[in-house]
Design a protein around this motif. Structure first.
Motif, PDB file in Angstrom:
ATOM      1  N   SER A  17       0.927  -1.284   0.084  1.00 39.13           N
ATOM      2  CA  SER A  17      -0.088   0.445   0.350  1.00 39.13           C
ATOM      3  C   SER A  17       0.996   1.460   0.413  1.00 39.13           C
ATOM      4  CB  SER A  17      -0.743  -0.362   1.192  1.00 39.13           C
ATOM      5  OG  SER A  17      -0.848   0.961   2.216  1.00 39.13           O
ATOM      6  N   ALA A  18       2.003   1.147   1.010  1.00 40.90           N
ATOM      7  CA  ALA A  18       3.084   2.793   0.427  1.00 40.90           C
ATOM      8  C   ALA A  18       3.600   2.443  -0.725  1.00 40.90           C
ATOM      9  CB  ALA A  18       3.876   2.321   2.191  1.00 40.90           C
ATOM     10  N   LEU A  19       3.895   1.917  -1.083  1.00 43.47           N
ATOM     11  CA  LEU A  19       4.330   2.105  -2.064  1.00 43.47           C
ATOM     12  C   LEU A  19       3.275   2.184  -3.171  1.00 43.47           C
ATOM     13  CD1 LEU A  19       7.450  -0.913  -2.290  1.00 43.47           C
ATOM     14  CD2 LEU A  19       7.678   1.491  -1.887  1.00 43.47           C
ATOM     15  N   ARG A  20       2.545   2.308  -3.545  1.00 44.36           N
ATOM     16  CA  ARG A  20       1.379   2.189  -4.662  1.00 44.36           C
ATOM     17  C   ARG A  20       0.536   3.767  -3.824  1.00 44.36           C
ATOM     18  NH1 ARG A  20      -1.604  -1.633  -3.686  1.00 44.36           N
ATOM     19  NH2 ARG A  20      -3.442  -0.866  -2.621  1.00 44.36           N
ATOM     20  N   VAL A  21       0.991   4.037  -2.745  1.00 44.02           N
ATOM     21  CA  VAL A  21       0.057   5.547  -2.790  1.00 44.02           C
ATOM     22  C   VAL A  21       1.741   6.499  -2.992  1.00 44.02           C
ATOM     23  CG1 VAL A  21      -0.376   7.100  -0.842  1.00 44.02           C
ATOM     24  CG2 VAL A  21      -1.343   5.399  -0.646  1.00 44.02           C
ATOM     25  N   ARG A  43       0.684  -3.477  -8.345  1.00 43.05           N
ATOM     26  CA  ARG A  43      -0.389  -3.086  -8.986  1.00 43.05           C
ATOM     27  C   ARG A  43      -0.302  -1.551  -8.341  1.00 43.05           C
ATOM     28  NH1 ARG A  43      -4.638  -1.921  -6.491  1.00 43.05           N
ATOM     29  NH2 ARG A  43      -5.867  -3.064  -4.926  1.00 43.05           N
ATOM     30  N   PRO A  44      -0.257  -0.550  -9.275  1.00 40.01           N
ATOM     31  CA  PRO A  44      -0.429   0.767  -9.217  1.00 40.01           C
ATOM     32  C   PRO A  44      -1.701   0.932  -8.812  1.00 40.01           C
ATOM     33  CG  PRO A  44       0.109   0.829 -11.602  1.00 40.01           C
ATOM     34  CD  PRO A  44      -0.475  -1.205 -11.295  1.00 40.01           C
ATOM     35  N   THR A  45      -2.472   2.239  -8.492  1.00 46.02           N
ATOM     36  CA  THR A  45      -3.572   2.404  -7.787  1.00 46.02           C
ATOM     37  C   THR A  45      -4.772   2.066  -8.778  1.00 46.02           C
ATOM     38  OG1 THR A  45      -5.442   3.935  -7.219  1.00 46.02           O
ATOM     39  CG2 THR A  45      -3.641   4.767  -7.593  1.00 46.02           C
ATOM     40  N   ILE A  92      -5.392  10.452  -0.569  1.00 42.85           N
ATOM     41  CA  ILE A  92      -4.116   9.111  -0.059  1.00 42.85           C
ATOM     42  C   ILE A  92      -4.473   7.475   0.091  1.00 42.85           C
ATOM     43  CG2 ILE A  92      -2.235   8.645   1.772  1.00 42.85           C
ATOM     44  CD1 ILE A  92      -1.494  11.452   1.925  1.00 42.85           C
ATOM     45  N   TRP A  93      -5.481   8.173   1.714  1.00 43.80           N
ATOM     46  CA  TRP A  93      -6.544   7.039   1.645  1.00 43.80           C
ATOM     47  C   TRP A  93      -7.438   5.955   0.679  1.00 43.80           C
ATOM     48  CZ3 TRP A  93     -11.477   5.714   1.709  1.00 43.80           C
ATOM     49  CH2 TRP A  93     -12.131   4.274   2.324  1.00 43.80           C
TER      50      TRP A  93
END
Length: 257
Positions: A79-83, A137-139, A251-252
């Protein structure tokens, strides 16, 4: 004498021959994870102790254990790297949209805008590489964030230099705090590893240093915006709250999907 010399030579060769064992600091994780594989980021797994070695070649220090990241840690990094990647995409688009109207009205700002854009582009490239390496995967919100970032950049630049700088200040305040939180989590992991006598993988250390560097560059942009009269923007208080709230929401959402 020739036969005895030959036997001594064979014996000496047999005793001194040993196989060098590469110490892979970052063993592969459980390959059954469907979402990602942190193939390099590891914390511990006991080293093999079956290979006898001459005393002169054996280290006197006790080898530390290493093991893969836990499921919770993998999910955090996912989640951190995707954001982070989504945030850096948005930053490059904000500066891209701001630059033409801003530089048209204030030509002396061209080098500054180029400098900040180049740094954001470098951050974006860094996180693109990390996502590809760890198969994250990207967001799914990519198209929405692209449109929102471009609209935000263009509209604040049209409002004037101060409003454009107020946008930078608001965005970098949230992003800088976001990176700082990630650094604190990773440093906590490292302290816990050391307390358990585990070896810290090089990629964990490298990731912490990368996040620190990017955080500091984002906070540099914040300071630059304040120096260029961000707080003098018309409706500064409202503009700041709206942009910061939008960043927190983005971000959320990006952490979830």
């Amino acid at each position: 004498m020739d036969a005895a010399a030959t036997l001594r030579s064979v014996y000496r060769s047999t005793c001194l021959h040993h196989i060098s064992i590469s110490d892979f600091l970052l063993p592969a994780l459980n390959r059954s994870s469907p979402r990602l594989r942190y193939a390099s980021i590891t914390t511990s797994s006991a080293p093999p102790a079956t290979e006898p070695k001459p005393e002169t070649l054996t280290s006197t220090s006790k080898a530390k254990r290493r093991r893969p990241l836990s499921q919770e840690q993998r999910e955090f990094l996912d989640s951190a790297l995707r954001v982070n990647q989504a945030g850096e995409l948005a930053a490059t688009l904000i500066y891209t949209a701001q630059t033409p109207p801003l530089v048209n009205a204030h030509p002396h700002l061209r080098p500054l805008m180029q400098h900040m854009y180049d740094q954001e582009a470098g951050h974006f490239s860094t996180f693109n590489a990390l996502l590809a390496r760890h198969r994250i995967r990207p967001t799914a919100m990519y198209p929405v964030w692209k449109f929102a970032a471009t609209a935000l950049g263009w509209s604040t630049a049209v409002m004037g230099r101060e409003a454009a700088m107020a946008c930078t200040e608001a965005v970098e305040t949230e992003i800088g705090g976001h990176y700082n939180g990630q650094v604190r989590v990773l440093l906590k992991w490292m302290r816990e590893m050391e307390e358990r006598g585990e070896e810290i993988g090089e990629e964990v250390r490298d990731l912490v240093e990368t996040l620190k560097r990017i955080r500091d560059e984002e906070l540099e942009h914040l300071d630059t915006a304040v120096e260029h009269d961000a707080k003098d923007a018309g409706g500064y208080s409202i503009l700041n709250k709206v942009i910061r709230g939008g960043c927190r929401g983005a971000i959320w959402i990006s952490e979830k999907i």
